[in-house]
Each structure stands twice: as C-alpha cells, then as structure tokens.
Design a protein around this motif. Structure first.
Motif, PDB file in Angstrom:
ATOM      1  N   THR A 114     -10.482   9.831 -29.745  1.00  0.00           N
ATOM      2  CA  THR A 114      -9.777  10.154 -30.996  1.00  0.00           C
ATOM      3  C   THR A 114     -10.023  11.591 -31.422  1.00  0.00           C
ATOM      4  O   THR A 114      -9.196  12.171 -32.116  1.00  0.00           O
ATOM      5  CB  THR A 114     -10.211   9.198 -32.135  1.00  0.00           C
ATOM      6  N   ILE A 115     -11.150  12.169 -31.034  1.00  0.00           N
ATOM      7  CA  ILE A 115     -11.410  13.552 -31.466  1.00  0.00           C
ATOM      8  C   ILE A 115     -10.713  14.558 -30.556  1.00  0.00           C
ATOM      9  O   ILE A 115     -10.079  15.500 -31.021  1.00  0.00           O
ATOM     10  CB  ILE A 115     -12.931  13.813 -31.496  1.00  0.00           C
ATOM     11  N   TYR A 116     -10.773  14.345 -29.254  1.00  0.00           N
ATOM     12  CA  TYR A 116     -10.378  15.397 -28.329  1.00  0.00           C
ATOM     13  C   TYR A 116      -8.946  15.350 -27.836  1.00  0.00           C
ATOM     14  O   TYR A 116      -8.422  16.324 -27.359  1.00  0.00           O
ATOM     15  CB  TYR A 116     -11.311  15.412 -27.112  1.00  0.00           C
ATOM     16  N   MET A 117      -8.333  14.171 -27.889  1.00  0.00           N
ATOM     17  CA  MET A 117      -7.026  14.099 -27.252  1.00  0.00           C
ATOM     18  C   MET A 117      -5.936  13.829 -28.267  1.00  0.00           C
ATOM     19  O   MET A 117      -6.238  13.429 -29.395  1.00  0.00           O
ATOM     20  CB  MET A 117      -7.039  13.032 -26.179  1.00  0.00           C
ATOM     21  N   THR A 118      -4.702  14.025 -27.863  1.00  0.00           N
ATOM     22  CA  THR A 118      -3.602  13.697 -28.763  1.00  0.00           C
ATOM     23  C   THR A 118      -3.756  12.229 -29.133  1.00  0.00           C
ATOM     24  O   THR A 118      -4.343  11.447 -28.390  1.00  0.00           O
ATOM     25  CB  THR A 118      -2.245  13.883 -28.062  1.00  0.00           C
ATOM     26  N   GLU A 119      -3.203  11.880 -30.252  1.00  0.00           N
ATOM     27  CA  GLU A 119      -3.496  10.586 -30.851  1.00  0.00           C
ATOM     28  C   GLU A 119      -3.340   9.415 -29.860  1.00  0.00           C
ATOM     29  O   GLU A 119      -4.227   8.602 -29.710  1.00  0.00           O
ATOM     30  CB  GLU A 119      -2.576  10.381 -32.042  1.00  0.00           C
ATOM     31  N   VAL A 120      -2.191   9.404 -29.164  1.00  0.00           N
ATOM     32  CA  VAL A 120      -1.911   8.264 -28.290  1.00  0.00           C
ATOM     33  C   VAL A 120      -2.892   8.199 -27.130  1.00  0.00           C
ATOM     34  O   VAL A 120      -3.524   7.170 -26.879  1.00  0.00           O
ATOM     35  CB  VAL A 120      -0.470   8.353 -27.739  1.00  0.00           C
ATOM     36  N   LEU A 121      -3.052   9.323 -26.455  1.00  0.00           N
ATOM     37  CA  LEU A 121      -3.922   9.351 -25.289  1.00  0.00           C
ATOM     38  C   LEU A 121      -5.352   9.006 -25.691  1.00  0.00           C
ATOM     39  O   LEU A 121      -6.053   8.279 -24.982  1.00  0.00           O
ATOM     40  CB  LEU A 121      -3.859  10.741 -24.640  1.00  0.00           C
ATOM     41  N   GLY A 122      -5.758   9.499 -26.847  1.00  0.00           N
ATOM     42  CA  GLY A 122      -7.103   9.222 -27.330  1.00  0.00           C
ATOM     43  C   GLY A 122      -7.331   7.737 -27.520  1.00  0.00           C
ATOM     44  O   GLY A 122      -8.358   7.190 -27.123  1.00  0.00           O
ATOM     45  N   GLN A 123      -6.329   7.065 -28.108  1.00  0.00           N
ATOM     46  CA  GLN A 123      -6.477   5.625 -28.331  1.00  0.00           C
ATOM     47  C   GLN A 123      -6.458   4.857 -27.024  1.00  0.00           C
ATOM     48  O   GLN A 123      -7.015   3.772 -26.917  1.00  0.00           O
ATOM     49  CB  GLN A 123      -5.355   5.121 -29.238  1.00  0.00           C
ATOM     50  N   LEU A 124      -5.768   5.432 -26.027  1.00  0.00           N
ATOM     51  CA  LEU A 124      -5.667   4.730 -24.745  1.00  0.00           C
ATOM     52  C   LEU A 124      -6.921   4.907 -23.901  1.00  0.00           C
ATOM     53  O   LEU A 124      -7.150   4.143 -22.963  1.00  0.00           O
ATOM     54  CB  LEU A 124      -4.454   5.238 -23.958  1.00  0.00           C
ATOM     55  N   LEU A 125      -7.722   5.930 -24.226  1.00  0.00           N
ATOM     56  CA  LEU A 125      -8.847   6.289 -23.356  1.00  0.00           C
ATOM     57  C   LEU A 125      -9.761   5.113 -22.975  1.00  0.00           C
ATOM     58  O   LEU A 125     -10.065   4.953 -21.791  1.00  0.00           O
ATOM     59  CB  LEU A 125      -9.656   7.434 -23.990  1.00  0.00           C
ATOM     60  N   PRO A 126     -10.189   4.275 -23.938  1.00  0.00           N
ATOM     61  CA  PRO A 126     -11.070   3.163 -23.528  1.00  0.00           C
ATOM     62  C   PRO A 126     -10.431   2.273 -22.458  1.00  0.00           C
ATOM     63  O   PRO A 126     -11.104   1.853 -21.511  1.00  0.00           O
ATOM     64  CB  PRO A 126     -11.272   2.363 -24.819  1.00  0.00           C
ATOM     65  N   TYR A 127      -9.113   2.021 -22.600  1.00  0.00           N
ATOM     66  CA  TYR A 127      -8.425   1.158 -21.636  1.00  0.00           C
ATOM     67  C   TYR A 127      -8.323   1.836 -20.275  1.00  0.00           C
ATOM     68  O   TYR A 127      -8.505   1.197 -19.239  1.00  0.00           O
ATOM     69  CB  TYR A 127      -7.027   0.807 -22.147  1.00  0.00           C
ATOM     70  N   LEU A 128      -8.031   3.153 -20.308  1.00  0.00           N
ATOM     71  CA  LEU A 128      -7.907   3.878 -19.042  1.00  0.00           C
ATOM     72  C   LEU A 128      -9.249   3.889 -18.311  1.00  0.00           C
ATOM     73  O   LEU A 128      -9.302   3.685 -17.095  1.00  0.00           O
ATOM     74  CB  LEU A 128      -7.421   5.306 -19.302  1.00  0.00           C
ATOM     75  N   ALA A 140      -5.227  -6.047 -21.376  1.00  0.00           N
ATOM     76  CA  ALA A 140      -5.512  -4.628 -21.593  1.00  0.00           C
ATOM     77  C   ALA A 140      -4.220  -3.815 -21.491  1.00  0.00           C
ATOM     78  O   ALA A 140      -3.960  -2.921 -22.305  1.00  0.00           O
ATOM     79  CB  ALA A 140      -6.539  -4.135 -20.573  1.00  0.00           C
ATOM     80  N   PHE A 141      -3.381  -4.156 -20.509  1.00  0.00           N
ATOM     81  CA  PHE A 141      -2.122  -3.424 -20.341  1.00  0.00           C
ATOM     82  C   PHE A 141      -1.194  -3.636 -21.534  1.00  0.00           C
ATOM     83  O   PHE A 141      -0.521  -2.707 -21.986  1.00  0.00           O
ATOM     84  CB  PHE A 141      -1.425  -3.837 -19.048  1.00  0.00           C
ATOM     85  N   ALA A 142      -1.163  -4.873 -22.049  1.00  0.00           N
ATOM     86  CA  ALA A 142      -0.283  -5.149 -23.178  1.00  0.00           C
ATOM     87  C   ALA A 142      -0.702  -4.331 -24.396  1.00  0.00           C
ATOM     88  O   ALA A 142       0.139  -3.764 -25.101  1.00  0.00           O
ATOM     89  CB  ALA A 142      -0.309  -6.642 -23.503  1.00  0.00           C
ATOM     90  N   GLU A 143      -2.014  -4.249 -24.628  1.00  0.00           N
ATOM     91  CA  GLU A 143      -2.514  -3.447 -25.758  1.00  0.00           C
ATOM     92  C   GLU A 143      -2.156  -1.987 -25.575  1.00  0.00           C
ATOM     93  O   GLU A 143      -1.725  -1.302 -26.503  1.00  0.00           O
ATOM     94  CB  GLU A 143      -4.036  -3.583 -25.873  1.00  0.00           C
ATOM     95  N   MET A 144      -2.346  -1.499 -24.331  1.00  0.00           N
ATOM     96  CA  MET A 144      -2.029  -0.100 -24.047  1.00  0.00           C
ATOM     97  C   MET A 144      -0.553   0.174 -24.308  1.00  0.00           C
ATOM     98  O   MET A 144      -0.190   1.207 -24.869  1.00  0.00           O
ATOM     99  CB  MET A 144      -2.360   0.229 -22.586  1.00  0.00           C
ATOM    100  N   ALA A 145       0.294  -0.764 -23.894  1.00  0.00           N
ATOM    101  CA  ALA A 145       1.733  -0.556 -24.061  1.00  0.00           C
ATOM    102  C   ALA A 145       2.076  -0.421 -25.535  1.00  0.00           C
ATOM    103  O   ALA A 145       2.843   0.468 -25.925  1.00  0.00           O
ATOM    104  CB  ALA A 145       2.504  -1.722 -23.443  1.00  0.00           C
TER     105      ALA A 145
END
Lengths: 327, 286
Positions: free
Chosen positions: B255-269, A123-128
């Motif tokens: 993807t709708i609410y956050m800047t592109e990067v943060l939005g894509q990271l949301l599921p992982y976070l 998961a971290f690698a994908e995030m990076a």
C-alpha cells in the motif's frame, strides 16, 4: 460418446420444456419475465460451474472472475475502443480460458487434493475484484454503461427483455447440453474418477493436469459467454455484482442445493432459489437487505444436513424406489 | 527508507495477528481435517459483538473479550456438534459447501442487524503512539502483536505439555490409535473447533481498534487467513506465524510503495509466487 447421449436428445421431454419456455415472453408480464431471465442466468452459471465443481469435484471459487471477464472485458472493449461486442465476447472467452488453464496449472504444481483448488481459486477471485474495481479501463468502482440496446443482432444486441430472454435460454440449453455431452463422453468418466479418488485415477492412467485443465477451460468459456449476455441484458456493468466472490458462492449454493454432478441438478437449484431470492430482494431489499442471502445460507446448510446429494438426486432415488415397488 | 522501515514494522505487527487467525484454522485442520470457509465471518461476528458491547455499555474492545470469548467458544462448539460433525468424514467438498453457506448466513445476519455501513469502534489505546527512532508505532498494533505472540506461545505450551494438548496432538497424528488409547476423539474435535473459534474472538478484539468494519468483509478475511495458513504449511506453528508476518508486511509495503491496485494485490501475488516455487509452504518440515 455413449449412445445414451443421443437417446436423451431424441426424447421429447427436453424439447417440450424448451418450447414451453420459449413462448414465455408472450405470456409473462415484464416483471416475471425479468425474474425468469435472471433465473436462467443463474441456471446457466450453475450448470457451467457443475462441469468443474460437480463432475470433476474441484470446488472452483474463481467463477466470478470468469463472469467478470466475460462481462467487464467485452463491455470495456466496446466502450473504450468501440470493438464489436461479438469480437469482445470471443476475446474475453479466450482470456477466461487462458486464466482457467493457468489456475489449473498452478493448482497442479501445488497439490493438496481438493483443498488447494478451492484456496487458489479463492485467491484469484479476490484479486480479480480488487483489480477490476481499481482499474479505470474497467470503469473502476463505478462500473460501465453499455450503449442503448437497439436490437442490432450484429452488435450483440437482442432487442430488450424478450430478446435477452431467448439469448439466455439458448445459452442455458447450451450449458446443459455441454454437461450431458461431457457426462456421456470419456472426459466425463476421467473427471468423475478424479473427483472420487485422484491418486487411483492417476494410477490407472488418467492425466490429471490435462483433464482438469480441459474441464476448467470449458467451464470458463461458457461462464464468460453467460457473463457477456448478462452484462448486455443489465446494460449497466457493476463490478460489485459481477466480479464479487459472493456471486460464486451463490452459484455454488444453487448447484449444491440442486445436486452436484447431474445434468439437471444445478439448473434445478437455480430454478428453486433464484426466483425466491429475486422476489425477496424486491420486497425486502429496502428494509432488510441481505435477507435473501440469509435464507440461501440457511437452505444450503439444511439441504447438506438432510439430503447431502442435493434435491434432484433425492427426487430421482425416490421415484426409482416407487417404480420398483410398483413392479 | 523511513517509509519502508515504517511499513515493515507495521506489517509485522498486523501480520502477527493474521498469524493468530491462521493458527485457529491450522489447529482445526490438524485435528479434524476440515477447512472452515466461514472463518473470516466468525472474526467479523466477534468484531460486531465487541461493537455491540461498546454501543450498549461503552466497553473497550479489550475488556469485551471477557464476554465475547466464552460466547464465541460456545458458538464454535455448537456449530461443530450440530452442523459439521454430521458430515465429518465425508467428501471435503461438502464441508466447503456447508461452511460457505454458513458464511452467507453469518454475513447477512450481521447485515440485517447492524446495517451495511462501515463502522469504527474506538478504544482507549487507539490514539496512543510510540515513537522509536523514525518509526511510529500505534498502541493498538503493539498490543495486538504482543498478545498474538503471547497467545501463540501459550497455545504451543498447552499443546506440548498438558494432557488436553497431548490428546489434541494424539488425534492430530493418528485418530484411530488415539481412540484406542482412550482419547474421546469426538470430544477433542469439538473442543478444538471451539478453541479455534475462541481464538478468533481474541483476534477480533485485537484487530478492531481503529479499523472500519463491514458485514461483508468476512470473505476477504477468510482469504487472508487461507493465504497465511497455506504459506505456513497448514499445521506448522512457526510456519504459520511466519506466513502471517510475510502477508502482513507484503500488505503494508504494497500500500505504501505501489499504485493502489498493485499494492493491494501484492500479498496475493507473493502467495502465488511462493506456491509456484515452494509448493510445500515456507517451512520445510510440515
């Protein structure tokens, strides 16, 4: 530290190999020197990964993150703020260590044995990758160009192909030395006990969090430094090469084919496969992209089925058998 | 507000298919104790098989299931029998390494056959839109959602009340006792792996309409599946479907609410946050 460590260092074999390798830049033509340098990069990465993946048995899929940290962060600090790259390497190695420690802690919270570590690091690698390719500071999807290599050692420049080769050779030797030292120290025994049976290790008083974190941190720092030298050598920092989880998969496959947990094995795997991959990519990169990865995949599947411990342990046990028969 | 509702609905629909992907993984994990790191590459393979059938015979992805499902199921059985079974029961690390190798193999076989360019496969239902209140629903998403839940129920039913299902559950609970009761454990394991891969053929066809596909997307799909699988508590059916919805909604809202990067990271976070505070997964008993 067990006495074997010093005995192995006093043996002439590694020094002769090192000396022979060191004169290669005067012998090999440029193309083959390039392949040799790339091979050393993978050998160093595979043996740094071996500390976590082989000795401690924690399949880390996050090593592209550490490579990326060393390569992208130190480059970005240089390009954006003009920070000396040596300092940049120290900063990025520290960052890699911090991330490694954090991942170990999250893994400790969520214990599923060996599986959870693979899941979390993946998961971290994908995030990076998502983060780096989407952030302007790191050059976004298009990457960063480093200033021309003028050979100024104090600016982390090694003077082109030869210098980079020696720098990488030294780094590979350092990674191998780190493996040898860990295998012969108490840490190595703790890590191997964790690999073989986590619960039993804990029951006899081996601190899981402490030892795993230590292994991960050492491995992360070494990997980040390799990443920085690699970036300097390439002069163009491409996130889709350096932060891609595929890089980690490659590292793991090299280490697996060579033989996990031994000092020589992972580096040997890199020496067997990386030149093959580079040459295949050189010849078929245009017409059949992906052929070398396809062959890697096939080789690793074959090695796991035929000789699960890897090539190096198979060689060692065969030699030992022959030695016994003679005696 | 409308956007949020739209995102939640869309995320729910797509997430249910993620749930289906993870069900395949959970089933295999429960029975054989292995986690397949080439999961996403098998999904991608299914998608490309649909694409190939569309290019050759103009078959709609939904119709292609008739061909792709048996092919993938058979492939699953072969992979388990000849590659995984010889090393089953050994250290888990080896399974991970083997399936990573398999992932590289599949991904690049696709790369060599179809090239690296993103490709879309159209479907008759792709352009159909349903409008409920302020929310627009894509026809393909609706089909995907309904089919995913229907399949999940079907799978649950099969596991609960057929002989095949009972033997699978028996192996899941206690392989040794199951073997003593006359269950052919090896056969059940091959069968479950084949079913797990077969499910992916259906999920691939459901996800395909309107989605640009690339050979190297497999690893990312594997990761999404793993997130759902772990959130759901590994083998818990309800948990896994719920995990799928959580990840799907997180992705859509991000993807709708956050800047592109943060939005894509949301599921992982969200995954990491849940793992830190609820390490046992979303559902208690698992």
């Amino acid at each position: 530290m067990r006495p074997e460590f010093f005995a192995q260092l006093r043996s002439p074999v590694p020094w002769i190999v090192l000396a022979v390798a060191a004169v290669m830049p005067f012998v090999l033509p440029n193309y083959y020197l390039h392949i040799f340098t790339i091979t050393l990069v993978y050998a160093a990465l595979a043996s740094a990964w071996n500390i976590v993946g082989g000795i401690a048995g924690q399949i880390s899929l996050a090593h592209s993150l550490f490579v990326g940290c060393g390569a992208m962060l130190s480059s970005a600090l240089l390009v954006r703020y003009g920070l000396n790259m040596w300092l940049g390497v120290i900063v990025s190695a520290a960052a890699a260590a911090a991330i490694g420690a954090m991942i170990s802690f999250i893994d400790f919270r969520f214990r599923l044995g060996h599986l959870s570590f693979a899941l979390i690091t993946m998961a971290f690698a994908e995030m990076a990758e998502i983060y780096v390719t989407g952030t302007e500071f790191f050059g976004g999807a298009s990457g960063l160009f480093l200033p021309k290599d003028t050979g100024d050692f104090f600016a982390f420049q090694f003077g082109g192909g030869r210098g980079a080769f020696w720098a990488m050779l030294a780094m590979t030797a350092l990674c191998l030395l780190a493996n040898l030292a860990i295998l012969n120290s108490p840490l190595g025994y703790y890590l191997r006990s964790i690999r073989d049976n986590e619960n039993a290790a804990q029951a006899i008083g081996v601190g899981l969090l402490r030892n795993k974190t230590l292994a991960m941190t050492i491995s992360a720092v070494l990997t980040a430094i390799v990443g920085a030298i690699y970036a300097r050598y390439l002069a163009f920092v491409d996130p889709y090469l350096l932060v891609s989880p595929t890089l980690t998969v490659e590292i793991i496959l090299f280490a697996t084919v060579g033989g996990l947990g031994s000092v020589i094995g992972p580096a040997l795997g890199a020496f067997l496969l990386a030149p093959l991959g580079e040459i295949l990519r050189g010849h078929f990169g245009g017409s059949l992209p992906g052929l070398h990865y396809f062959i890697y995949g096939a080789i690793v599947v074959a090695v796991i089925l035929v000789s699960p411990a890897g090539v190096w342990p198979a060689i060692v046990s065969r030699l030992a058998k022959r030695g016994r028969q003679k005696a | 507000m409308e956007e949020l509702l739209q995102a939640i609905v869309q995320g729910f629909f797509v997430g249910s298919t993620y749930g289906l992907l993870a069900l395949g993984m959970g089933l295999v994990y429960g029975v054989s104790g292995i986690v397949n790191f080439s999961h996403g590459d098998f999904v991608t393979l299914g998608m490309y098989l649909c694409l190939a059938l569309f290019s050759a015979f103009a078959l709609d992805p939904y119709v292609s299931i008739i061909v792709v499902l048996p092919v993938m199921t058979l492939l699953g059985a072969i992979v388990y029998q000849y590659l995984i079974r010889p090393i089953a029961g050994r250290h888990l690390l080896m399974i991970i390494q083997l399936t990573l190798g398999l992932s590289l193999l599949l991904q690049n076989a696709l790369m060599m056959t179809f090239g690296g360019q993103p490709t879309r496969t159209p479907s008759m239902i792709e352009s159909k839109l349903f409008i409920v209140g302020d929310v627009v629903i894509r026809g393909s998403h609706l089909v995907a959602c309904i089919s995913s839940f229907a399949l999940a129920f079907l799978l649950y039913f099969v596991l609960q009340s057929t002989d095949v299902g009972r033997s699978i559950r028996a192996v899941q609970q206690e392989p040794r006792a199951a073997a003593l009761m006359g269950v052919d454990v090896g056969r059940v394991q091959v069968m479950t792996f084949a079913i797990g891969i077969g499910i992916l053929a259906i999920a691939a066809a459901l996800l395909l309409p309107g989605l640009p596909i690339q050979p190297n997307q497999g690893l990312r799909l594997t990761v999404i599946t793993l997130l759902v699988f772990v959130l759901g508590g590994m083998t818990n059916f309800v948990g896994i479907m719920l995990g799928g919805v959580v990840i799907g909604v997180a992705e859509a809202v991000g993807t709708i609410y956050m800047t592109e990067v943060l939005g894509q990271l949301l599921p992982y976070l969200i995954f990491i946050a849940i793992m830190l505070f609820r390490p046992q997964g979303l559902v208690w008993r698992s």
